[in-house]
Design a protein around this motif. Sequence first.
Motif, PDB file in Angstrom:
ATOM      1  N   GLU A   1       0.871  -1.164   0.000  1.00 22.10           N
ATOM      2  CA  GLU A   1       0.000   0.000   0.000  1.00 22.10           C
ATOM      3  C   GLU A   1       0.909   1.215   0.000  1.00 22.10           C
TER       4      GLU A   1
ATOM      5  N   GLN B   1       0.658  -3.223  13.005  1.00 16.99           N
ATOM      6  CA  GLN B   1       0.053  -1.911  12.822  1.00 16.99           C
ATOM      7  C   GLN B   1      -1.470  -2.063  12.984  1.00 16.99           C
TER       8      GLN B   1
ATOM      9  N   GLU C   1      -4.188   0.044  13.230  1.00 15.68           N
ATOM     10  CA  GLU C   1      -5.189   0.730  12.411  1.00 15.68           C
ATOM     11  C   GLU C   1      -5.304   0.110  11.015  1.00 15.68           C
ATOM     12  N   LYS C   2      -4.190  -0.251  10.439  1.00 18.65           N
ATOM     13  CA  LYS C   2      -4.203  -0.856   9.099  1.00 18.65           C
ATOM     14  C   LYS C   2      -4.326  -2.371   9.143  1.00 18.65           C
TER      15      LYS C   2
ATOM     16  N   ASP D   1       3.738   5.412  10.286  1.00 20.22           N
ATOM     17  CA  ASP D   1       2.765   4.869  11.229  1.00 20.22           C
ATOM     18  C   ASP D   1       3.473   4.226  12.418  1.00 20.22           C
TER      19      ASP D   1
END
Length: 331
Positions: A7, A182, A184-185, A163
């Motif tokens: 990403e 991670q 949030e992702k 991040d």
Amino acid sequence: MQIRAIEEKIYRIAVPIPFPMKYVYCYLFQEEDGWSIVDTGFNYPEATEVWKKVFSELSIIPSSLQAIYVTHYHPDHSGLAGWMQKWSGAPVYISVKDGETFDLAFSDKKVMAARFGEICKENGVPEELMFDIQDQFEKMGEHVRPFPAFTFFEKDEIILGGDRWQVIHTPGHSDGMFCFYQQEKQLLLAADHVLARITPNIGLWPYGRENPLQDYLQSLEEISSLDVRCALPGHGDLILDLPKRINEIHLHHEQRLNEMYNLVIGGKTAFEVAREVFKERQLNSHQWRFAIAETLAHLEYLYFSGKITKSKSAGSYTTVYTADSYIEAGT
């Protein structure tokens, strides 16, 4: 050359290795004012050429590299850390335990290889194969030079791609290995803790923890509690269903433990067990090293669980593992 954008700001780099797995997957993160790398590859010409092409294609100036993280000391992950540090000037981070093990395994003292040779002898490995294994182990040190100047790593979180990633200690494949998460992702940088198609080698190694398979299974449980959309492993495909893969790995080890338990009915050495377990494969000395270490990890797990015993054979220093009665498959 293979550069895959996972990403925005995260790239998966396929770095060739001269082993059946063909590639180690390293991860490159674009930061606000530079870059970070997680794992480096095995030090041989094909790998260094790939990194040079990657930096060129992504227009990366080596001096913009801010940090190199080595998830564990194995040479396919750590081997180019020193080369990359010399090229870029970036610090190289590793856990305290794996930094110490790196030195034992690869320094000119050859301490770990010599001790593993002794372990082979103590566990019934024929002398010629023992010397071949020890010699191959010693030669691994040639593929981690120049040695990096490590910075020992003890943080709870780091910044990758802008991040915050949680640092998770996951002993098993190596004593000091860590993964990054991670939240949030929902991404897990899994290193060699969980792989898509093969089970990570869990071996009993000199100067390491005494029950590495127990450590590994406990580490898997910790990872299984995370909410993960995609796991990014060090070898093989991305893992899109982590709970399913963890269950498969648990089942594999349960079956392997049962198999080895039944093999030691009446008493066998670890080498005799390994020879039976891996009888369908033609192993070279490199593969025998891992086969023996893996067999010992399973046998020691059974021993510490109180399911089998071990003793020295009569008139010998060779260790024999013994179980009393057969168990049915799946029990």
